[in-house]
Enzyme design. Structure first.
Site, PDB file in Angstrom:
ATOM      1  N   SER A 115       0.839  -1.199   0.000  1.00  0.00           N
ATOM      2  CA  SER A 115       0.000   0.000   0.000  1.00  0.00           C
ATOM      3  C   SER A 115       0.878   1.254   0.000  1.00  0.00           C
ATOM      4  O   SER A 115       1.669   1.450  -0.920  1.00  0.00           O
ATOM      5  CB  SER A 115      -0.953  -0.048   1.197  1.00  0.00           C
ATOM      6  OG  SER A 115      -1.940   0.944   1.098  1.00  0.00           O
ATOM      7  N   ASP A 143      -9.363  -2.118  -6.506  1.00  0.00           N
ATOM      8  CA  ASP A 143      -8.862  -1.884  -5.154  1.00  0.00           C
ATOM      9  C   ASP A 143      -9.549  -0.647  -4.576  1.00  0.00           C
ATOM     10  O   ASP A 143      -9.575   0.410  -5.207  1.00  0.00           O
ATOM     11  CB  ASP A 143      -7.345  -1.667  -5.237  1.00  0.00           C
ATOM     12  CG  ASP A 143      -6.653  -1.627  -3.900  1.00  0.00           C
ATOM     13  OD1 ASP A 143      -7.255  -1.164  -2.925  1.00  0.00           O
ATOM     14  OD2 ASP A 143      -5.475  -2.047  -3.841  1.00  0.00           O
ATOM     15  N   HIS A 187      -7.273  -5.506  -1.093  1.00  0.00           N
ATOM     16  CA  HIS A 187      -6.071  -4.721  -0.835  1.00  0.00           C
ATOM     17  C   HIS A 187      -5.113  -5.404   0.143  1.00  0.00           C
ATOM     18  O   HIS A 187      -3.907  -5.158   0.109  1.00  0.00           O
ATOM     19  CB  HIS A 187      -6.484  -3.348  -0.295  1.00  0.00           C
ATOM     20  CG  HIS A 187      -5.374  -2.373  -0.160  1.00  0.00           C
ATOM     21  ND1 HIS A 187      -4.808  -1.727  -1.233  1.00  0.00           N
ATOM     22  CD2 HIS A 187      -4.708  -1.925   0.938  1.00  0.00           C
ATOM     23  CE1 HIS A 187      -3.855  -0.917  -0.809  1.00  0.00           C
ATOM     24  NE2 HIS A 187      -3.766  -1.019   0.497  1.00  0.00           N
TER      25      HIS A 187
END
Length: 421
Positions: A134, A371, A399
Site C-alpha cells: 500500500s 482496489d 487490498h
C-alpha cells in the site's frame, strides 16, 4: 530469531548535522540461519502513520520471505518504537506551526532517505530487496526514483501510485469505487442497507459518544466503509451492523458492544499521522491539499445520507475530513497543526518519471482489480511508466492480499521479479 535495532537519523536529510530522530527496526531471521550471509528484505508498511506488524511466529507473507531473506520490519519515522508523533509528543515541538514544519519531514522521500541511511550499516553496502504494501509501495516507487542504487529488487503489493495525479484526482477516482464497494456489500447482505439507515437515523437525532471519547456522527459512521477494502471486511461490517441495538428503559439504544467495536475501528489515537499526512502523500505540485476529500465529496451528492425518508445510505472509505479534528479526541489537540498541513504550500515531487522510465531494478507488482484504496487505472498507468516492471493483476484478493493469502501473493511476486513465471 528477532533482533532489535535503533538508529539515530537526521530529521532533515538535507541537513545531516542538524536535529536527529530515532528509528526502530526489528530484524527477523529463520531459526538456525542467523549466522548465514542472507540477503536483506526491508518491509515498508502501509499507512501513512502505521508501524510494521508485530509477528507472532512465521505468519502469512513472512513465512515465505524467511526462506530467502533476513527481514527488516521498519517502524517508519513517527510510528511504533521510532520517535513517536502523537497528540502526547508533538507539543514538545512547540507551536502548531512548528509541529507542522516538523511533520513536513515525514513523507515518502524522508522514509526512503532513512532506508538509505541505515542500509549500509546493516548490509555492508549491498543493495537490498524492498517489499512495499500500500503506502509502502508508494515509498518503494519513490525509492526507485531517487535511490535505485540501493535496490536489488522491488516488490509492490497494492501500492503503485499515480506519478502525477494530485489529491483531487485521487479522490475523484475514489468516490465511485467506494459506491461500487458499498453496492456490492448490499448485494451480498441486502438487510444491511436498512440496518445502516436505521443506525444513521439514530445518530442524526442523537450523536453518540463512544468509549474512547469519539463522537459518533452520521459522517463518522459512514467511515466504516473502510472495511470494504479488505478480504473479510464485508463480513465484518455485516456482523457489526446486525447487533447494533439493545433495548433499554429509554428505548432502543446503540449497544456498548457496538460502540466499543466502532471506536476500535475508527480511532486514530495510535496513528494520528494517518489523518495529518494522508492527503500530503499525494501532494507534489507545490499546491496545498486543502482537505481534498471533503471538497471533492461535494461533487458526489449520493454520499449525502438521506435516511429520514428511506433514501440511500452509502459508506465511504479511505478519506480524511476536517470534522475529524473535532469528533476524534486523539486529533483535537492537533487540529491547528492539521489545518496548517492542509494549507501548506511547496510540497515537492515524490517521483522522477525520467528515472523510472530508464529503471534497471527488477520490479514486480500485484495490482488488485478495483482496489478500494488505490485506483487500478492509476496503478496500471504507472506500471507502464516503470521500465521492466512486471504486473500481476488479480481480482482474487482485496487490498490486504499479501497478508490474507498466506504465502501465495509473495511467492508469486518473487517468481515474477526473478523471471521464473
Amino acid at each position: 530469531m528477532m533482533t532489535d535495532h535503533f538508529f539515530d537519523v537526521p530529521l532533515d536529510h538535507r541537513a545531516p548535522d542538524g536535529e536527529r530522530i530515532r528509528l526502530y527496526a526489528r530484524e527477523v531471521v529463520a531459526a538456525g540461519r542467523a549466522r548465514e550471509d542472507l540477503p536483506w528484505l526491508v518491509y515498508l508498511q502501509g499507512g501513512p502513520g502505521f508501524p510494521a506488524g508485530r509477528p507472532v511466529g512465521r505468519e502469512n507473507w513472512l513465512d515465505r520471505a524467511l526462506e530467502d531473506y533476513r527481514v527488516l520490519l521498519l517502524d517508519q519515522r513517527g510510528t511504533g518504537r521510532s520517535t513517536p508523533a502523537t497528540r502526547q509528543t508533538l507539543p514538545l515541538r512547540g507551536t502548531p506551526g512548528e509541529q507542522a514544519a516538523y511533520l513536513a519531514h515525514f513523507r515518502a522521500d524522508a522514509i526512503v532517505r532513512d532506508c538509505e541511511y541505515i542500509r549500509p550499516l546493516l548490509t555492508g553496502g549491498r543493495p537490498w530487496t524492498v517489499l512495499g504494501q500500500s503506502f509502502g509501495g508508494f515509498c518503494a516507487v519513490t525509492y526507485l526514483s531517487f535511490a535505485p542504487e540501493g535496490l536489488a529488487e522491488v516488490i509492490v503489493t497494492g501500492g503503485l501510485p499515480s506519478l502525477d495525479a494530485g489529491a483531487d484526482d485521487v479522490y475523484r477516482a475514489a468516490y465511485p469505487r467506494m459506491e461500487r464497494k458499498c453496492r456490492a456489500h448490499y448485494a451480498r447482505y441486502p438487510q444491511d442497507e436498512e440496518a445502516a439507515r436505521r443506525i444513521a437515523r439514530h445518530l442524526a437525532r442523537q450523536p453518540q459518544t463512544l468509549p474512547d471519547g469519539t463522537v459518533l456522527t452520521v459522517e463518522q459512521f459512514q467511515q466504516l466503509g473502510i472495511l470494504l477494502g479488505t478480504g473479510d471486511g464485508s463480513h465484518r461490517l455485516h456482523y457489526l451492523l446486525e447487533d447494533a441495538f439493545v433495548p433499554t428503559p429509554a428505548g432502543e439504544q446503540l449497544s456498548d458492544a457496538f460502540g466499543e467495536q466502532v471506536a476500535a475501528l475508527l480511532s486514530r489515537a495510535a496513528s494520528p499521522l494517518y489523518t495529518l499526512l494522508h492527503e500530503a502523500i499525494y501532494a507534489q505540485d507545490g499546491r496545498p491539499t486543502h482537505w481534498s476529500a471533503e471538497r471533492v465529496r461535494a461533487e458526489f451528492p449520493q454520499f449525502e445520507p438521506n435516511v429520514e425518508d428511506g433514501g440511500r445510505f452509502l459508506f465511504t472509505g479511505e478519506t480524511v475530513h476536517p470534522w475529524m479534528l473535532h469528533t476524534q479526541p486523539a486529533l483535537r489537540p492537533l487540529r491547528e497543526t492539521a489545518q496548517l498541513l492542509a494549507r501548506r504550500e511547496g510540497w515537492t515531487p515524490l517521483y522522477d518519471a525520467a528515472q523510472l522510465a530508464r529503471n534497471t531494478v527488477p520490479v514486480a507488482a500485484a495490482i488488485y482489480h478495483d482496489d478500494l484504496y488505490v485506483d487500478t487505472g492509476h496503478s496500471l498507468r504507472t506500471a507502464r511508466s516503470i521500465a521492466g516492471l512486471r504486473t500481476w493483476v488479480t481480482d482474487e484478493y482485496e487490498h490486504d492480499g499479501v497478508r490474507a493469502s498466506g504465502r501465495v501473493v509473495l511467492d508469486r511476486l518473487l517468481r515474477l521479479v526473478r523471471d521464473e513465471v
